[in-house]
Every structure is written in C-alpha cells, then in structure tokens.
Design a protein around this motif. Structure first.
Motif, mmCIF file in Angstrom:
data_model
loop_
_atom_site.group_PDB
_atom_site.id
_atom_site.type_symbol
_atom_site.label_atom_id
_atom_site.label_comp_id
_atom_site.label_asym_id
_atom_site.label_seq_id
_atom_site.Cartn_x
_atom_site.Cartn_y
_atom_site.Cartn_z
ATOM 1 N N GLU A 103 2.016 9.055 -11.238
ATOM 2 C CA GLU A 103 2.390 10.407 -10.828
ATOM 3 C C GLU A 103 3.619 10.395 -9.917
ATOM 4 O O GLU A 103 4.531 11.219 -10.066
ATOM 5 C CB GLU A 103 1.214 11.073 -10.092
ATOM 6 C CG GLU A 103 -0.029 11.295 -10.939
ATOM 7 C CD GLU A 103 0.189 12.340 -12.015
ATOM 8 O OE1 GLU A 103 0.998 13.264 -11.804
ATOM 9 O OE2 GLU A 103 -0.453 12.224 -13.089
ATOM 10 N N VAL A 104 3.635 9.449 -8.993
ATOM 11 C CA VAL A 104 4.735 9.372 -8.036
ATOM 12 C C VAL A 104 6.048 8.994 -8.733
ATOM 13 O O VAL A 104 7.090 9.609 -8.505
ATOM 14 C CB VAL A 104 4.410 8.367 -6.910
ATOM 15 C CG1 VAL A 104 5.616 8.162 -5.996
ATOM 16 C CG2 VAL A 104 3.214 8.862 -6.099
ATOM 17 N N MET A 105 5.992 7.979 -9.580
ATOM 18 C CA MET A 105 7.210 7.512 -10.236
ATOM 19 C C MET A 105 7.714 8.505 -11.278
ATOM 20 O O MET A 105 8.914 8.549 -11.570
ATOM 21 C CB MET A 105 6.980 6.142 -10.881
ATOM 22 C CG MET A 105 6.658 5.035 -9.879
ATOM 23 S SD MET A 105 7.832 4.880 -8.512
ATOM 24 C CE MET A 105 9.338 4.416 -9.374
ATOM 25 N N PHE A 130 0.807 -1.227 0.000
ATOM 26 C CA PHE A 130 0.000 0.000 0.000
ATOM 27 C C PHE A 130 0.843 1.282 0.000
ATOM 28 O O PHE A 130 0.370 2.324 0.417
ATOM 29 C CB PHE A 130 -0.977 0.007 1.188
ATOM 30 C CG PHE A 130 -1.958 -1.126 1.173
ATOM 31 C CD1 PHE A 130 -3.028 -1.119 0.292
ATOM 32 C CD2 PHE A 130 -1.811 -2.208 2.027
ATOM 33 C CE1 PHE A 130 -3.940 -2.179 0.267
ATOM 34 C CE2 PHE A 130 -2.716 -3.269 2.011
ATOM 35 C CZ PHE A 130 -3.784 -3.260 1.129
ATOM 36 N N ILE A 131 2.081 1.185 -0.479
ATOM 37 C CA ILE A 131 2.897 2.399 -0.576
ATOM 38 C C ILE A 131 2.301 3.342 -1.620
ATOM 39 O O ILE A 131 2.454 4.558 -1.529
ATOM 40 C CB ILE A 131 4.372 2.061 -0.907
ATOM 41 C CG1 ILE A 131 5.280 3.271 -0.653
ATOM 42 C CG2 ILE A 131 4.520 1.561 -2.326
ATOM 43 C CD1 ILE A 131 5.494 3.593 0.780
ATOM 44 N N ALA A 187 14.293 5.743 5.666
ATOM 45 C CA ALA A 187 13.106 6.337 6.295
ATOM 46 C C ALA A 187 12.625 7.570 5.540
ATOM 47 O O ALA A 187 11.422 7.755 5.329
ATOM 48 C CB ALA A 187 13.398 6.689 7.750
ATOM 49 N N GLY A 188 13.553 8.426 5.123
ATOM 50 C CA GLY A 188 13.179 9.639 4.396
ATOM 51 C C GLY A 188 12.517 9.329 3.061
ATOM 52 O O GLY A 188 11.536 9.975 2.692
ATOM 53 N N LEU A 189 13.028 8.322 2.367
ATOM 54 C CA LEU A 189 12.447 7.943 1.075
ATOM 55 C C LEU A 189 11.063 7.335 1.262
ATOM 56 O O LEU A 189 10.141 7.602 0.480
ATOM 57 C CB LEU A 189 13.373 6.965 0.351
ATOM 58 C CG LEU A 189 13.015 6.633 -1.106
ATOM 59 C CD1 LEU A 189 13.034 7.889 -1.964
ATOM 60 C CD2 LEU A 189 13.979 5.598 -1.667
ATOM 61 N N ASN A 202 3.823 10.182 1.515
ATOM 62 C CA ASN A 202 3.172 11.494 1.539
ATOM 63 C C ASN A 202 2.901 12.063 0.153
ATOM 64 O O ASN A 202 2.300 13.135 0.031
ATOM 65 C CB ASN A 202 4.045 12.479 2.324
ATOM 66 C CG ASN A 202 4.186 12.076 3.787
ATOM 67 O OD1 ASN A 202 3.280 11.464 4.364
ATOM 68 N ND2 ASN A 202 5.317 12.422 4.389
ATOM 69 N N ALA A 203 3.327 11.362 -0.881
ATOM 70 C CA ALA A 203 3.105 11.844 -2.241
ATOM 71 C C ALA A 203 1.628 11.818 -2.586
ATOM 72 O O ALA A 203 0.896 10.892 -2.207
ATOM 73 C CB ALA A 203 3.891 11.000 -3.233
#
Length: 332
Positions: free
Chosen positions: A123-125, A113-114, A322-324, A330-331
C-alpha cells in the motif's frame, strides 16, 4: 513493350518500392531492449520481468521487444544501475537496499520496521510515499515502473529463539555490509558481523556466528535452516525491489508506448507479488518439515522501540530526508 505494359510495370515497381520503404520504416522504429536481473531464471522476479517484456512486445505489436538477461550475466548490481542510468541497459529489477548509494531516498526503506507488514508495504509503495521515492529515482535517471516483493527478513539462530530484543544480547549475527543493519543489531545488544553471504552456512555451522537474518526463500534455498533451526519472525526489514527503466530509454518512447510500459509494469508487479507469496509459503513449509521451530512475534513494539538510536543516527546524517521518513512512518 507497349506503353500500357510499361505503365503497368512502372506502377508495380512503384508499389514494391513503397512497400519496401514502409517496411523499412517500421523495422527502423522497432526497439530491442535489454533487461538486467541478478536472480536465476526460475524465480518470482524473473517471471515478473519476462511477463513485463512479453506484454510490452504484444501491446506495441513488436515495436518494443528484447531480452531479459538473468543471473547477473550483465554485471553486478552497482554496475547495472549505472549502465541503466546511462541507457546502456534499458531496464532491470534492483534491490532498494544497495540503491541507496546512488539514490539517497532509497535508504529510507532500509530503516528497520519502517513498514508494519508486507501487505502494508504494498500500500505504501503504491501510494504517495512510493511516488515521492520514485521522484528521487527519476532525478538519478531511473523510472520506477513497480515495486516488487523481496520478502521480510527475520532472524534465524542456532542456539535459541529470539522472542525479545534482549535475547540477542551477546549473540554474533551476520548482517549485510551496511551501517544501518550493523546499528540495528548492535542496538539490541547483539554483535553485528558483516560477511559475504556465501560464507554464512559454514560460519553458523562452526560457531563463528550464532545466526543471521533473511527472508524465507533465502533461508530455505541456501540450506541455512539445517544449521540454524530457530526462525523468529521479527520481520525487521522489508526492502522492496524496483522494476526500473532507464529514463533515457523511457523518454525516447512515444506517449502511447510509455503508457503501455507503465501498464505492463503494474501488471508485472501484481504477478511477481503473487508468485513471491507462493514461493515464500512453500519455503516455510519446507523448513518446518526440516525441523525448524518457527517463532511468531505478534507484538513487535519492543523491537521497534530499540531502533530509536538507529533512526537518530540516520536523521543526523541525512536531515534532508526527515520529511520522507515521517511520510513512510505515518503511512497507514
């Protein structure tokens, strides 16, 4: 022979030599590149790759041409990834799932579920998260030219539909051999059972497992729908595939050729995504004609909440990511 004729003959000979040398220079500059593909020739990924190579060939006026080798004839994906990093294979389309063994950043898209949906994955990629992941690929010798659609994986079962996580309680579900996917099923009370994909049909038919999970074309083309007629659209995994070029190959190109390759990669990605959606719709129609009960799950919040232990374990093992993970989560 007169002096004038000698001059004419000499001039003609010089012209022929010059033309021959010019041709030899062009010929020596020509590149013959090889592409790796695990899929059969008549498949959305395969058509996308062929379109990529054709566009590159045409726009470089034949300076870069080559061949796509389909159906894994150049080796397994792990071997092909390594050969592409070394420049032995020039480009390929690789699932980002197994890619995580080489590129840690790729493991992020294997988290359940990322992505919120397939369109959102596009959109994210295509945005900042995808660019961040691409940097990880490039650090390992792979240049991302586009992210192909490999569909959304959902559960299919033999006895009942899955409407909430508790429905998986006690059920034996075949998963790919990856700790993330084992944890995903276990966190919902199911019994994750890694096994070879070729064994799934018989395993469901004989009751060794109660179901499995995959995208619609795979569910349909393997005839798994014949033995597991409940298809619950959890869409828990949306793992794209990368059209990647060897950095060694890419760096050897001129700036103009690199621009052409990048543009061809974008165009190829748009085509492949369109072809995948068409193929997916056809597969869904076929399984429904075959008597499958398709269960739409509009609200996936309960399934997403059940993934908390999976994320905690992943971040404990890979705190530097963690940051990635947050960037992807949050995208919009």
């Amino acid at each position: 022979m007169t002096l004038l004729n000698s001059i004419k003959v000499g001039a003609l000979y010089g012209s022929v030599v010059a033309a021959t040398l010019a041709f030899a220079t062009v010929a020596s500059d020509a590149r013959d590149i090889r592409g790796w593909n695990i899929h059969v020739e008549d498949y959305p990924v395969s058509h996308g790759m062929e379109a990529f190579l054709k566009e590159v060939d045409e726009k470089t006026n034949g300076e870069i041409s080559g061949k796509v080798f389909h159906a894994g004839v150049l080796g397994s994906q792990p071997d092909a990834i390594e050969q592409t990093r070394l420049g032995v294979i020039d480009f390929g389309v690789f699932s980002l799932g197994p890619m995580g063994q080489v590129v840690p950043e790729a493991n992020v898209v294997s988290l359940p579920f990322i992505f919120k949906s397939v369109p959102q994955m596009y959109e994210v990629m295509d945005g900042e998260p995808g660019k961040a992941l691409s940097k990880g690929l490039e650090a390992k010798g792979l240049v991302a030219l586009g992210f192909y659609d490999a569909g959304a994986r959902s559960f299919y079962t033999s006895a009942k539909a899955i409407t909430e996580p508790a429905d998986l309680g006690g059920m034996k579900i075949r998963v790919m051999n990856n700790d993330l996917f084992v944890g995903m099923v276990d966190s919902m009370g199911g019994n994750a059972t890694p096994m070879a994909f070729a064994e799934v049909y018989q395993a469901i038919k004989t009751g060794v497992v109660d179901g499995a999970e995959n995208n619609p074309p795979s569910y349909e083309s393997t005839n798994h729908f014949e033995v597991a007629q409940f298809y619950s659209l959890t869409q828990h995994l949306i793992i794209p595939e990368c059209l990647c070029m060897s950095k060694r190959t890419f760096d050897s190109l001129t700036p103009e050729q690199q621009a052409i390759v990048k543009e061809a990669g974008r165009n190829s990605t748009e085509l492949q995504r369109k072809l995948w959606q068409e193929r997916e719709a056809a597969s869904m129609a076929k399984v429904q004609e075959g008597g499958v009960a398709v269960n739409e799950i509009a609200d996936k919040a309960a399934f997403q909440a059940a993934m908390a232990p999976v994320y905690e374990q992943f971040l404990a093992q890979s705190p530097d990511l963690a940051g990635l993970v947050e960037m992807f989560k949050n995208a919009e």
